[in-house]
Design a protein around this motif. Structure first.
Motif, PDB file in Angstrom:
ATOM      1  N   ASP A  15      40.570  37.605  38.891  1.00  0.00           N
ATOM      2  CA  ASP A  15      41.261  38.882  38.814  1.00  0.00           C
ATOM      3  C   ASP A  15      40.228  40.005  38.758  1.00  0.00           C
ATOM      4  OD1 ASP A  15      44.147  39.999  38.150  1.00  0.00           O
ATOM      5  OD2 ASP A  15      42.703  41.138  36.940  1.00  0.00           O
ATOM      6  N   TRP A  16      40.575  41.150  39.322  1.00  0.00           N
ATOM      7  CA  TRP A  16      39.664  42.291  39.304  1.00  0.00           C
ATOM      8  C   TRP A  16      39.263  42.644  37.871  1.00  0.00           C
ATOM      9  CZ3 TRP A  16      39.935  47.314  37.446  1.00  0.00           C
ATOM     10  CH2 TRP A  16      38.906  48.167  37.898  1.00  0.00           C
ATOM     11  N   SER A  17      40.168  42.460  36.921  1.00  0.00           N
ATOM     12  CA  SER A  17      39.869  42.792  35.519  1.00  0.00           C
ATOM     13  C   SER A  17      38.851  41.843  34.890  1.00  0.00           C
ATOM     14  CB  SER A  17      41.160  42.794  34.689  1.00  0.00           C
ATOM     15  OG  SER A  17      41.689  41.488  34.606  1.00  0.00           O
ATOM     16  N   ASP A  18      38.503  40.757  35.579  1.00  0.00           N
ATOM     17  CA  ASP A  18      37.499  39.806  35.082  1.00  0.00           C
ATOM     18  C   ASP A  18      36.066  40.299  35.283  1.00  0.00           C
ATOM     19  OD1 ASP A  18      39.585  38.064  34.483  1.00  0.00           O
ATOM     20  OD2 ASP A  18      39.291  36.820  36.266  1.00  0.00           O
ATOM     21  N   LEU A  19      35.900  41.389  36.022  1.00  0.00           N
ATOM     22  CA  LEU A  19      34.563  41.847  36.394  1.00  0.00           C
ATOM     23  C   LEU A  19      33.900  42.677  35.306  1.00  0.00           C
ATOM     24  CD1 LEU A  19      35.207  42.922  40.095  1.00  0.00           C
ATOM     25  CD2 LEU A  19      34.625  40.662  39.180  1.00  0.00           C
ATOM     26  N   GLY A  23      29.735  44.245  38.674  1.00  0.00           N
ATOM     27  CA  GLY A  23      30.541  43.785  39.797  1.00  0.00           C
ATOM     28  C   GLY A  23      30.718  42.284  39.915  1.00  0.00           C
ATOM     29  N   HIS A  24      30.214  41.533  38.943  1.00  0.00           N
ATOM     30  CA  HIS A  24      30.483  40.094  38.972  1.00  0.00           C
ATOM     31  C   HIS A  24      31.320  39.715  37.765  1.00  0.00           C
ATOM     32  CE1 HIS A  24      27.177  39.648  36.101  1.00  0.00           C
ATOM     33  NE2 HIS A  24      26.339  40.160  36.977  1.00  0.00           N
ATOM     34  N   SER A  29      35.026  36.220  30.694  1.00  0.00           N
ATOM     35  CA  SER A  29      36.045  35.647  31.582  1.00  0.00           C
ATOM     36  C   SER A  29      35.826  34.150  31.781  1.00  0.00           C
ATOM     37  CB  SER A  29      36.050  36.369  32.922  1.00  0.00           C
ATOM     38  OG  SER A  29      36.403  37.725  32.736  1.00  0.00           O
ATOM     39  N   TYR A  73      34.822  38.947  42.683  1.00  0.00           N
ATOM     40  CA  TYR A  73      36.181  39.245  43.125  1.00  0.00           C
ATOM     41  C   TYR A  73      36.111  39.753  44.563  1.00  0.00           C
ATOM     42  CZ  TYR A  73      40.644  41.604  43.621  1.00  0.00           C
ATOM     43  OH  TYR A  73      41.863  42.001  44.061  1.00  0.00           O
ATOM     44  N   PRO A  74      37.056  39.417  45.428  1.00  0.00           N
ATOM     45  CA  PRO A  74      38.126  38.450  45.202  1.00  0.00           C
ATOM     46  C   PRO A  74      37.575  37.042  45.324  1.00  0.00           C
ATOM     47  CG  PRO A  74      38.268  39.285  47.442  1.00  0.00           C
ATOM     48  CD  PRO A  74      37.113  40.006  46.775  1.00  0.00           C
TER      49      PRO A  74
END
Length: 146
Positions: A15-19, A23-24, A29, A73-74
């Motif tokens: 999920d984008w919120s895991d970044l 940016g990784h 997470s 992500y993704p």
């Protein structure tokens, strides 16, 4: 496809919120992914039901993660899990977090201790639980970590 070394595999989407800021996927997470795989394993061996009926179940004594390569992500990941030791009151779950290319992104080790929440004390792993795990794993499991 069934992996004979890892009887349980849990596919997840990043999920984008895991970044994190860079940016990784953030290290926190990875621990959420490990938790999801841990719960998945406990559901498969009946420990979620055992807790609700008998108030006995595992508690996390330790969770260690070695980060091998970043995730982005993704993306899709798969967490592969297996039991790598069973002792008198504890057992270990070894996880590999795999990226979409099938490469190992992280390796983790949970140490779970069986606990009687009514008595507020550790409890032994039953012969039935050991048998259930060994059937799922399709092998006998010793007391020492691999």
């Amino acid at each position: 496809m069934m992996d004979t070394e890892f009887p349980l595999q849990l596919p997840l989407k990043i999920d984008w919120s895991d970044l994190d800021y860079f940016g990784h996927v953030n290290n926190i997470s990875y621990f959420r992914y490990i938790q999801a795989a841990r719960v998945n394993y406990m559901e498969h061996i009946g420990l979620v039901e055992s807790y609700s009926t008998e108030k006995k179940g595992p508690i996390v004594a330790s969770c260690k993660c070695d980060f091998i390569q970043p995730l982005f992500y993704p993306g899709d990941i798969t967490i592969r899990s297996k039991i790598n030791f069973i002792k008198k009151t504890s057992f270990g779950i070894y996880h590999q977090i795999m990226n979409a290319k099938g490469e190992v992104a992280a390796e983790a080790q949970d140490v779970m201790v069986m606990f009687d929440f009514n008595q507020n004390t550790k409890s032994p792993i039953t012969a039935e639980l050991r048998e259930t795990i060994e059937q799922l794993e399709n092998k006998k499991i010793g007391k020492k970590p691999e």
